[in-house]
Design a protein around this motif. Sequence first.
Motif, PDB file in Angstrom:
ATOM      1  N   THR A 190       0.831  -1.206   0.000  1.00  0.00           N
ATOM      2  CA  THR A 190       0.000   0.000   0.000  1.00  0.00           C
ATOM      3  C   THR A 190       0.864   1.255   0.000  1.00  0.00           C
ATOM      4  OG1 THR A 190      -1.580  -1.253   1.328  1.00  0.00           O
ATOM      5  CG2 THR A 190      -1.974   1.102   1.124  1.00  0.00           C
ATOM      6  N   PHE A 191       1.967   1.213   0.735  1.00  0.00           N
ATOM      7  CA  PHE A 191       2.887   2.358   0.778  1.00  0.00           C
ATOM      8  C   PHE A 191       3.404   2.685  -0.623  1.00  0.00           C
ATOM      9  CE2 PHE A 191       7.136   4.171   1.037  1.00  0.00           C
ATOM     10  CZ  PHE A 191       6.960   5.216   1.932  1.00  0.00           C
ATOM     11  N   ILE A 192       3.849   1.643  -1.344  1.00  0.00           N
ATOM     12  CA  ILE A 192       4.371   1.853  -2.701  1.00  0.00           C
ATOM     13  C   ILE A 192       3.271   2.369  -3.621  1.00  0.00           C
ATOM     14  CG2 ILE A 192       5.316   0.696  -4.736  1.00  0.00           C
ATOM     15  CD1 ILE A 192       7.426   0.851  -2.722  1.00  0.00           C
ATOM     16  N   ASN A 193       2.094   1.758  -3.532  1.00  0.00           N
ATOM     17  CA  ASN A 193       0.989   2.190  -4.391  1.00  0.00           C
ATOM     18  C   ASN A 193       0.581   3.632  -4.099  1.00  0.00           C
ATOM     19  OD1 ASN A 193       0.870  -0.279  -5.689  1.00  0.00           O
ATOM     20  ND2 ASN A 193      -0.654  -1.117  -4.293  1.00  0.00           N
ATOM     21  N   THR A 194       0.584   4.004  -2.817  1.00  0.00           N
ATOM     22  CA  THR A 194       0.265   5.382  -2.433  1.00  0.00           C
ATOM     23  C   THR A 194       1.300   6.347  -3.011  1.00  0.00           C
ATOM     24  OG1 THR A 194      -0.711   4.597  -0.360  1.00  0.00           O
ATOM     25  CG2 THR A 194      -0.142   6.927  -0.472  1.00  0.00           C
ATOM     26  N   LEU A 195       2.551   5.922  -2.942  1.00  0.00           N
ATOM     27  CA  LEU A 195       3.651   6.745  -3.439  1.00  0.00           C
ATOM     28  C   LEU A 195       3.572   6.936  -4.946  1.00  0.00           C
ATOM     29  CD1 LEU A 195       6.106   8.061  -2.094  1.00  0.00           C
ATOM     30  CD2 LEU A 195       7.418   6.023  -2.636  1.00  0.00           C
ATOM     31  N   LEU A 196       3.312   5.831  -5.647  1.00  0.00           N
ATOM     32  CA  LEU A 196       3.306   5.874  -7.103  1.00  0.00           C
ATOM     33  C   LEU A 196       1.956   6.303  -7.675  1.00  0.00           C
ATOM     34  CD1 LEU A 196       5.291   2.589  -7.841  1.00  0.00           C
ATOM     35  CD2 LEU A 196       6.172   4.908  -7.733  1.00  0.00           C
ATOM     36  N   GLY A 197       0.936   6.295  -6.801  1.00  0.00           N
ATOM     37  CA  GLY A 197      -0.379   6.717  -7.258  1.00  0.00           C
ATOM     38  C   GLY A 197      -1.037   5.736  -8.194  1.00  0.00           C
ATOM     39  N   GLU A 198      -0.677   4.456  -8.066  1.00  0.00           N
ATOM     40  CA  GLU A 198      -1.281   3.444  -8.941  1.00  0.00           C
ATOM     41  C   GLU A 198      -1.202   2.085  -8.286  1.00  0.00           C
ATOM     42  OE1 GLU A 198       2.240   2.187 -11.906  1.00  0.00           O
ATOM     43  OE2 GLU A 198       1.634   4.275 -12.116  1.00  0.00           O
ATOM     44  N   GLU A 199      -2.047   1.175  -8.700  1.00  0.00           N
ATOM     45  CA  GLU A 199      -2.043  -0.192  -8.177  1.00  0.00           C
ATOM     46  C   GLU A 199      -1.106  -1.030  -9.038  1.00  0.00           C
ATOM     47  OE1 GLU A 199      -3.658  -1.366  -5.490  1.00  0.00           O
ATOM     48  OE2 GLU A 199      -4.380   0.650  -5.047  1.00  0.00           O
ATOM     49  N   ARG A 200       0.180  -0.988  -8.703  1.00  0.00           N
ATOM     50  CA  ARG A 200       1.115  -1.718  -9.570  1.00  0.00           C
ATOM     51  C   ARG A 200       1.714  -2.939  -8.866  1.00  0.00           C
ATOM     52  NH1 ARG A 200       6.230  -1.510  -8.666  1.00  0.00           N
ATOM     53  NH2 ARG A 200       6.701  -2.118 -10.800  1.00  0.00           N
ATOM     54  N   ILE A 227      13.090   3.448  -6.553  1.00  0.00           N
ATOM     55  CA  ILE A 227      12.447   2.727  -5.450  1.00  0.00           C
ATOM     56  C   ILE A 227      12.628   1.233  -5.682  1.00  0.00           C
ATOM     57  CG2 ILE A 227      10.295   2.294  -4.206  1.00  0.00           C
ATOM     58  CD1 ILE A 227      11.115   5.153  -3.933  1.00  0.00           C
ATOM     59  N   ILE A 228      13.210   0.557  -4.713  1.00  0.00           N
ATOM     60  CA  ILE A 228      13.387  -0.898  -4.791  1.00  0.00           C
ATOM     61  C   ILE A 228      12.302  -1.515  -3.918  1.00  0.00           C
ATOM     62  CG2 ILE A 228      14.944  -2.842  -4.425  1.00  0.00           C
ATOM     63  CD1 ILE A 228      17.268  -0.863  -4.598  1.00  0.00           C
ATOM     64  N   ASP A 229      11.441  -2.276  -4.555  1.00  0.00           N
ATOM     65  CA  ASP A 229      10.203  -2.715  -3.920  1.00  0.00           C
ATOM     66  C   ASP A 229      10.213  -4.221  -3.678  1.00  0.00           C
ATOM     67  OD1 ASP A 229       7.565  -3.515  -3.474  1.00  0.00           O
ATOM     68  OD2 ASP A 229       7.051  -3.320  -5.589  1.00  0.00           O
ATOM     69  N   ILE A 325      12.942   8.355  12.940  1.00  0.00           N
ATOM     70  CA  ILE A 325      11.702   7.586  13.093  1.00  0.00           C
ATOM     71  C   ILE A 325      10.540   8.485  12.669  1.00  0.00           C
ATOM     72  CG2 ILE A 325      10.175   6.393  14.716  1.00  0.00           C
ATOM     73  CD1 ILE A 325      12.671   5.845  16.443  1.00  0.00           C
ATOM     74  N   ILE A 326       9.744   8.020  11.712  1.00  0.00           N
ATOM     75  CA  ILE A 326       8.641   8.819  11.181  1.00  0.00           C
ATOM     76  C   ILE A 326       7.348   8.017  11.315  1.00  0.00           C
ATOM     77  CG2 ILE A 326       7.724  10.000   9.128  1.00  0.00           C
ATOM     78  CD1 ILE A 326      10.606  10.294   8.184  1.00  0.00           C
ATOM     79  N   PHE A 327       6.308   8.672  11.782  1.00  0.00           N
ATOM     80  CA  PHE A 327       5.003   8.029  11.978  1.00  0.00           C
ATOM     81  C   PHE A 327       4.133   8.328  10.764  1.00  0.00           C
ATOM     82  CE2 PHE A 327       7.004   8.440  16.016  1.00  0.00           C
ATOM     83  CZ  PHE A 327       6.596   7.342  16.757  1.00  0.00           C
ATOM     84  N   THR A 328       3.737   7.277  10.043  1.00  0.00           N
ATOM     85  CA  THR A 328       3.059   7.453   8.755  1.00  0.00           C
ATOM     86  C   THR A 328       1.714   6.739   8.714  1.00  0.00           C
ATOM     87  OG1 THR A 328       4.083   5.486   7.776  1.00  0.00           O
ATOM     88  CG2 THR A 328       5.289   7.567   7.549  1.00  0.00           C
ATOM     89  N   SER A 329       0.947   7.083   7.702  1.00  0.00           N
ATOM     90  CA  SER A 329      -0.318   6.383   7.434  1.00  0.00           C
ATOM     91  C   SER A 329      -0.513   6.312   5.930  1.00  0.00           C
ATOM     92  CB  SER A 329      -1.498   7.116   8.075  1.00  0.00           C
ATOM     93  OG  SER A 329      -2.723   6.633   7.540  1.00  0.00           O
ATOM     94  N   ASN A 330      -0.688   5.098   5.416  1.00  0.00           N
ATOM     95  CA  ASN A 330      -0.970   4.938   3.989  1.00  0.00           C
ATOM     96  C   ASN A 330      -2.361   5.464   3.639  1.00  0.00           C
ATOM     97  OD1 ASN A 330       1.504   3.700   3.469  1.00  0.00           O
ATOM     98  ND2 ASN A 330       0.707   1.658   3.920  1.00  0.00           N
ATOM     99  N   VAL A 331      -3.292   5.308   4.581  1.00  0.00           N
ATOM    100  CA  VAL A 331      -4.684   5.686   4.316  1.00  0.00           C
ATOM    101  C   VAL A 331      -4.823   7.203   4.190  1.00  0.00           C
ATOM    102  CG1 VAL A 331      -7.040   5.635   5.215  1.00  0.00           C
ATOM    103  CG2 VAL A 331      -5.570   3.628   5.459  1.00  0.00           C
ATOM    104  N   THR A 332      -4.230   7.933   5.152  1.00  0.00           N
ATOM    105  CA  THR A 332      -4.347   9.394   5.138  1.00  0.00           C
ATOM    106  C   THR A 332      -3.192  10.064   4.391  1.00  0.00           C
ATOM    107  OG1 THR A 332      -3.111   9.655   7.207  1.00  0.00           O
ATOM    108  CG2 THR A 332      -5.490   9.282   7.385  1.00  0.00           C
ATOM    109  N   LYS A 333      -2.231   9.237   3.919  1.00  0.00           N
ATOM    110  CA  LYS A 333      -1.022   9.729   3.239  1.00  0.00           C
ATOM    111  C   LYS A 333      -0.181  10.639   4.145  1.00  0.00           C
ATOM    112  CE  LYS A 333      -3.135   9.388  -1.328  1.00  0.00           C
ATOM    113  NZ  LYS A 333      -3.384  10.012  -2.629  1.00  0.00           N
ATOM    114  N   GLN A 334      -0.345  10.447   5.424  1.00  0.00           N
ATOM    115  CA  GLN A 334       0.357  11.257   6.414  1.00  0.00           C
ATOM    116  C   GLN A 334       1.866  10.989   6.376  1.00  0.00           C
ATOM    117  OE1 GLN A 334      -0.688  10.211  10.433  1.00  0.00           O
ATOM    118  NE2 GLN A 334      -0.373  12.283  11.211  1.00  0.00           N
TER     119      GLN A 334
END
Length: 435
Positions: A190-200, A227-229, A325-334
């Motif tokens: 989900t992180f990668i998809n959020t970053l790339l803006g696509e379901e790849r 990005i190495i996924d 250390i970074i606190f993130t959210s894939n859902v909110t793109k935080q």
Amino acid sequence: MNNLVAIVGRPNVGKSTLFNRLTETRDAIVDPTSGVTRDRKYGRAHWAGHDFTVIDTGGYITNSDDKFEKAIREQVKISIEEADLVLFLVDVTTGITDLDQTVTELLRRSGKPILLVSNKVDTAVREVGSVEFYSLGLSDEVFSISANNGYGTGEMLDKLVELLPEIPEEEDNNVPKIAVVGKPNVGKSTFINTLLGEERNIVTDIAGTTRDSVHTRYKAFGFDMEIIDTAGLRKKQKMDDQLEFYSAVRTIKAIDKSDVCLVLLDAQDGMNRQDISIFYQVVNSYRGAVVLVNKWDLVDKDQSTHENFKKALLEKMSPFTDVPIIFTSNVTKQRILQALETALKVYENRKMKIATSKLNDIFLPIIENKPPPAIKGKYVKIKYITQITSQVPTFAFYCNLPQYIKDPYKRFLENQMREHFDFAGVPIRLFFRKK
């Protein structure tokens, strides 16, 4: 990227003992009880200028009462498939068994370079017994060793590095290589998809689909990086229970190809043993590290939640705690883009070069004020410091008695280095050499 070497063989032939010797650790459990090693252990080994990664596999067994038998067999098969070279260990005290024959057939079909090694050769009489293994027809040479005391391992390692296949140089496009790593189901996909803006990144059960890490050039929001996924884990049919193992092998390969790793954690799980193992795989590979606490939106928070969580993480990451250390959210793109910004900062930290004059101006007064403690009445005098050309920040301290500088003082110097220069997220190396 390092070569991958798998140690395979039936139970109780000494695979874990050999793993510990090659990696100079005691990571693998050594026990005379057959079948103790059920999981794989991974470790770094170095010989004659060659670095390689060693996998210690569970013993290959068939028709036993062990409920783990199937899992062990499958993991051995995967180890062989993923490895660049296979070290087949047999036991001179028992000679060839039916299980040895079974493993031989498996290896013959693999087409991989094989090193046939006869273990437990502790006497000259036993060395004669190694001749029997030529009849397996796997190799023109059988190496007689004792994993327990080290006999013969030097000659075996000479041949091993000679057989290691050349790893083709990947095209260097001069952009930072950022790997996304973490345990299964932590949110990498989900992180990668959020970053790339696509379901790849799709998880598939199609047999034979590649499991190599996927490299994607990312150019957006002012970023330019690769990005190495490892997220889109592709596995063969009937191997669902091997998901974790596939993930581990791919993680090792992705780390080796990267400059900086984004280590994803699940905020609801905290940092467990598997997370720590991945984190230290990054640190011990001397890659940059940024820890992302993912799914932070799912955590019930109060005023102290953030600090308490961070404090708990740092305790588990110890002794290497100089890590963003970074606190993130894939859902909110935080803070998704902040994660990339931080990775680039760590990338720059990793490339930092410090002038020799500056190092000496800073460190010689510190060392004079707090010199290394005397050992056996002998005083260590550090005279000169310089940075050595390397992909990893590496510093040489020239002194009269380098052998007397102990770990506590090395940690003191590393802490001083981090206090005066921004090496956040970057493992550094200190060497002590005779003046």
